[in-house]
Design a protein around this motif. Structure first.
Motif, PDB file in Angstrom:
ATOM      1  N   TYR A 286       0.834  -1.210   0.000  1.00  0.00           N
ATOM      2  CA  TYR A 286       0.000   0.000   0.000  1.00  0.00           C
ATOM      3  C   TYR A 286       0.867   1.258   0.000  1.00  0.00           C
ATOM      4  N   PHE A 287       2.007   1.174   0.686  1.00  0.00           N
ATOM      5  CA  PHE A 287       2.868   2.352   0.825  1.00  0.00           C
ATOM      6  C   PHE A 287       3.917   2.449  -0.284  1.00  0.00           C
ATOM      7  N   LEU A 288       3.825   1.559  -1.260  1.00  0.00           N
ATOM      8  CA  LEU A 288       4.796   1.556  -2.358  1.00  0.00           C
ATOM      9  C   LEU A 288       4.479   2.701  -3.338  1.00  0.00           C
ATOM     10  N   PRO A 289       5.449   3.605  -3.595  1.00  0.00           N
ATOM     11  CA  PRO A 289       5.176   4.642  -4.597  1.00  0.00           C
ATOM     12  C   PRO A 289       5.318   4.056  -6.006  1.00  0.00           C
ATOM     13  N   TYR A 290       4.816   4.777  -7.026  1.00  0.00           N
ATOM     14  CA  TYR A 290       4.899   4.187  -8.368  1.00  0.00           C
ATOM     15  C   TYR A 290       6.314   4.186  -8.939  1.00  0.00           C
ATOM     16  N   ASP A 291       7.179   5.070  -8.397  1.00  0.00           N
ATOM     17  CA  ASP A 291       8.573   5.062  -8.869  1.00  0.00           C
ATOM     18  C   ASP A 291       9.473   4.378  -7.826  1.00  0.00           C
ATOM     19  N   PHE A 292       9.000   3.222  -7.336  1.00  0.00           N
ATOM     20  CA  PHE A 292       9.721   2.511  -6.273  1.00  0.00           C
ATOM     21  C   PHE A 292      11.078   1.985  -6.755  1.00  0.00           C
TER      22      PHE A 292
ATOM     23  N   LYS B 161      -3.865   0.711  -4.838  1.00  0.00           N
ATOM     24  CA  LYS B 161      -3.905   0.815  -3.375  1.00  0.00           C
ATOM     25  C   LYS B 161      -5.266   0.405  -2.824  1.00  0.00           C
ATOM     26  N   GLY B 162      -6.309   0.732  -3.566  1.00  0.00           N
ATOM     27  CA  GLY B 162      -7.650   0.308  -3.144  1.00  0.00           C
ATOM     28  C   GLY B 162      -7.758  -1.202  -3.078  1.00  0.00           C
ATOM     29  N   VAL B 163      -7.282  -1.872  -4.116  1.00  0.00           N
ATOM     30  CA  VAL B 163      -7.367  -3.341  -4.166  1.00  0.00           C
ATOM     31  C   VAL B 163      -6.444  -3.959  -3.111  1.00  0.00           C
ATOM     32  N   VAL B 164      -5.282  -3.342  -2.905  1.00  0.00           N
ATOM     33  CA  VAL B 164      -4.342  -3.866  -1.896  1.00  0.00           C
ATOM     34  C   VAL B 164      -4.961  -3.786  -0.503  1.00  0.00           C
TER      35      VAL B 164
END
Lengths: 225, 59
Positions: free
Chosen positions: A118-124, B21-24
């Motif tokens: 959930y806390f992963l950014p898109y440019d991880f 994030k919603g699905v996660v």
């Protein structure tokens, strides 16, 4: 839809494939329900991470579209490695420690690694994804072997074969259904933000909306009249 | 409209992550639900030993 007739037929059968009376045992029901739910979640999340890699992360890093399926598959390997490391060890440990501690620990690790996504950014950074998927696989490995032992132990000896079949059927059904559910959820959440992003892209790049090359037939027939 | 990978990625990144994030979160809720369920049930070994005690008493 076919689940209800299945339940009806199996309850009436003389030697049923699905022994529904087993669900009267609370421990059996909990163990098999946990396995079914977590298998579904695992399959759904795997597909979702692959889409994240193929549609967002790899294109953002300039990888051509022809290479994204291969690389997305390769980047999912830490998940399998985690599972491969944990499953045999957990199977051995469950004989000594019992299954409850291991299944709870495995599920906790999987839940925490899911929350980390959930806390992963898109440019991880790639190592971040590797770590999360590794621990997710590790948790699943810790869970699955003791859970299987638990399911088999909580069924009466004369139903062990049917129990194994039920577990396999439910696990695979959950995996298949979860893909459909996850895609539905994804597009439900994705539709409006994607439309907004596309519109703002069109406006910023002055790209006209798609136009129909030829008018529909009723327009042409009316104009002829 | 043909997009190069970088433009495509930057176009879909934020909307996709929002949906992701919603699905996660849904996945986390399901997985977290199974943790207390597994913790609260009886261990298979405990159950087996209880059954053995029962058998001995019955005999």
């Amino acid at each position: 839809m076919t689940l209800l007739p299945l339940i009806y037929v199996e309850r009436k059968a003389r030697s049923p494939l699905f022994v529904f009376s087993l669900f009267k045992h609370v421990d059996f029901s909990i163990a098999i329900a946990s396995n079914t739910l977590v298998s579904g979640v695992r399959q759904g999340l795997t597909i979702l991470i692959i889409i994240l890699l193929q549609a967002v992360w790899l294109p953002l890093h300039g990888v051509p579209f022809s290479l994204t399926p291969l690389l997305a598959g390769l980047y999912m390997l830490p998940n399998s490695v985690g599972f491969m490391v944990a499953a045999p060890v957990a199977g051995r440990l469950s004989d000594r420690l019992g299954s409850k501690k291991l299944t709870t620990a495995g599920l906790s690790i999987t839940a925490i690694s899911t929350l980390a996504l959930y806390f992963l950014p898109y440019d991880f950074q790639l190592w971040q994804l590797f770590a999360i998927t590794f621990f997710s696989g590790l948790g699943m490995g810790l869970f699955s072997a003791p859970n299987l032992a638990d399911i088999m132990a909580s069924a009466p000896p004369n139903y062990r074969g049917a129990t194994s079949g039920m577990r396999g059927t439910l696990q695979n059904t959950a995996s298949a259904i979860s893909v459909a559910i996850y895609f539905t959820l994804l597009f439900l959440f994705l539709y409006q933000p994607l439309m907004n992003a596309e519109m703002s892209f069109r406006l910023s790049h002055i790209v006209p909306p798609p136009v129909v090359s030829s008018p529909p037939y009723w327009v042409t027939t009316r104009s002829r009249e | 409209m043909n997009l190069d990978p970088k433009t495509f990625g930057s176009l879909v990144a934020e909307p996709f992550m929002e949906a992701f994030k919603g699905v996660v979160l849904v996945s986390f809720a399901i997985t977290a639900l199974t943790v207390p369920l597994n913790y609260l049930r009886k261990d298979a070994r405990v159950r087996e030993s209880q059954a053995r005690v029962k058998d001995v008493r019955a005999s």
